[in-house]
Design a protein around this motif. Structure first.
Motif, PDB file in Angstrom:
ATOM      1  N   UNK A 182       0.805  -1.206   0.000  1.00  0.00           N
ATOM      2  CA  UNK A 182       0.000   0.000   0.000  1.00  0.00           C
ATOM      3  C   UNK A 182       0.840   1.258   0.000  1.00  0.00           C
ATOM      4  N   UNK A 183       1.980   1.229   0.691  1.00  0.00           N
ATOM      5  CA  UNK A 183       2.872   2.391   0.721  1.00  0.00           C
ATOM      6  C   UNK A 183       3.380   2.706  -0.675  1.00  0.00           C
ATOM      7  N   UNK A 184       3.644   1.669  -1.466  1.00  0.00           N
ATOM      8  CA  UNK A 184       4.106   1.864  -2.845  1.00  0.00           C
ATOM      9  C   UNK A 184       2.999   2.500  -3.677  1.00  0.00           C
ATOM     10  N   UNK A 185       1.802   1.975  -3.579  1.00  0.00           N
ATOM     11  CA  UNK A 185       0.682   2.502  -4.360  1.00  0.00           C
ATOM     12  C   UNK A 185       0.280   3.900  -3.893  1.00  0.00           C
ATOM     13  N   UNK A 186       0.523   4.192  -2.602  1.00  0.00           N
ATOM     14  CA  UNK A 186       0.135   5.498  -2.065  1.00  0.00           C
ATOM     15  C   UNK A 186       1.018   6.630  -2.604  1.00  0.00           C
ATOM     16  N   UNK A 187       2.172   6.317  -3.149  1.00  0.00           N
ATOM     17  CA  UNK A 187       3.115   7.355  -3.586  1.00  0.00           C
ATOM     18  C   UNK A 187       2.461   8.391  -4.491  1.00  0.00           C
ATOM     19  N   UNK A 188       1.564   7.959  -5.363  1.00  0.00           N
ATOM     20  CA  UNK A 188       0.895   8.884  -6.273  1.00  0.00           C
ATOM     21  C   UNK A 188      -0.069   9.794  -5.520  1.00  0.00           C
ATOM     22  N   UNK A 189      -0.645   9.287  -4.438  1.00  0.00           N
ATOM     23  CA  UNK A 189      -1.594  10.065  -3.634  1.00  0.00           C
ATOM     24  C   UNK A 189      -0.892  11.163  -2.840  1.00  0.00           C
ATOM     25  N   UNK A 190       0.396  10.940  -2.539  1.00  0.00           N
ATOM     26  CA  UNK A 190       1.125  11.836  -1.646  1.00  0.00           C
ATOM     27  C   UNK A 190       1.253  13.246  -2.193  1.00  0.00           C
ATOM     28  N   UNK A 191       1.220  13.406  -3.503  1.00  0.00           N
ATOM     29  CA  UNK A 191       1.380  14.736  -4.083  1.00  0.00           C
ATOM     30  C   UNK A 191       0.264  15.679  -3.642  1.00  0.00           C
ATOM     31  N   UNK A 192      -0.909  15.141  -3.342  1.00  0.00           N
ATOM     32  CA  UNK A 192      -2.016  15.969  -2.862  1.00  0.00           C
ATOM     33  C   UNK A 192      -2.268  15.799  -1.363  1.00  0.00           C
ATOM     34  N   UNK A 193      -2.225  14.553  -0.893  1.00  0.00           N
ATOM     35  CA  UNK A 193      -2.605  14.283   0.494  1.00  0.00           C
ATOM     36  C   UNK A 193      -1.442  14.316   1.475  1.00  0.00           C
ATOM     37  N   UNK A 194      -0.212  14.490   0.964  1.00  0.00           N
ATOM     38  CA  UNK A 194       0.944  14.547   1.847  1.00  0.00           C
ATOM     39  C   UNK A 194       1.611  13.207   2.028  1.00  0.00           C
ATOM     40  N   UNK A 195       2.918  13.234   2.282  1.00  0.00           N
ATOM     41  CA  UNK A 195       3.683  11.990   2.413  1.00  0.00           C
ATOM     42  C   UNK A 195       3.178  11.121   3.552  1.00  0.00           C
ATOM     43  N   UNK A 196       2.724  11.770   4.625  1.00  0.00           N
ATOM     44  CA  UNK A 196       2.204  11.025   5.773  1.00  0.00           C
ATOM     45  C   UNK A 196       0.681  11.064   5.809  1.00  0.00           C
ATOM     46  N   UNK A 197       0.061  11.373   4.664  1.00  0.00           N
ATOM     47  CA  UNK A 197      -1.400  11.464   4.539  1.00  0.00           C
ATOM     48  C   UNK A 197      -1.982  12.465   5.524  1.00  0.00           C
TER      49      UNK A 197
END
Length: 204
Positions: free
Chosen positions: A17-32
């Motif tokens: 999940x951490x790998x797939x989350x990388x794309x989300x981090x640009x908006x939601x932040x590295x630590x969500x």
């Protein structure tokens, strides 16, 4: 399956999940933790089941399809980049492992009035606003401006407008008691006062 095997399976899923989350981090932040300028809410600490359901709702069009939901359209596109149901679940599990943030207070309202309005919300979202039933997320880790935006979206029929989205349509019914913008701000202002309360503490 042994407890150890379950633990290893969960760890592997969360790592994926951490790998797939990388794309989300640009908006939601590295630590969500959420990014205000991107108008992206904090996700860290939300229950995995809730996050997974919202991602599936975006993927299937139950959420984000209203013509006036620009951010929802964006999230539909992003959610569909997840390659499989297992990847969607893995991202949700990863987000659930991250510590919930405490965003700054930016919304002002009448806390006393908000407390009375929140009484109906407590049935699902929990007395301290931190832990509710399976379909209702905790609220205190979400930015107050985001809570205002979502409540307004429910009031306006932008969110929860598909009858197949049971919890969403239920929320549309519940926010009917928030009859104007000030009422929305009042209940959100009250929710922010609950951040330092331990889980299970009754509303004073």
């Amino acid at each position: 399956m042994s407890i150890l095997a379950v633990w290893f399976a969960f760890t592997a899923s969360a790592a994926d999940g951490a790998v797939h989350y990388a794309l989300c981090a640009s908006c939601h932040g590295r630590a969500a933790e959420g990014i205000d300028w991107a108008e992206a809410p904090a996700l860290a600490g939300l229950p995995a089941d809730y996050v997974e359901r919202q991602l599936l709702n975006y993927q299937t069009g139950l959420r984000g399809s209203h013509p006036d939901d620009a951010k929802g359209h964006q999230m539909q596109s992003m959610a569909k980049t997840l390659p499989s149901p297992s990847a969607t679940r893995a991202v949700a599990e990863w987000i659930a492992t991250l510590p919930a943030p405490e965003p700054p207070v930016t919304v002002q309202g009448d806390v006393t009035a908000g407390k009375a309005l929140y009484a109906a919300c407590a049935t699902c979202h929990g007395e301290p606003g931190k832990a509710g039933v399976a379909d209702a997320p905790p609220l205190t880790s979400l930015q107050d401006w985001y809570l205002v935006r979502q409540l307004q979206a429910y009031r306006q029929g932008i969110r929860g407008n598909d009858n197949a989205d049971g919890p969403g349509t239920q929320m549309r019914t519940m926010v009917a008691s928030l009859t104007n913008d000030q009422a929305v701000k009042d209940v959100v202002a009250f929710i922010q006062t609950l951040r330092d309360d331990p889980p299970g503490k009754p509303i004073p």
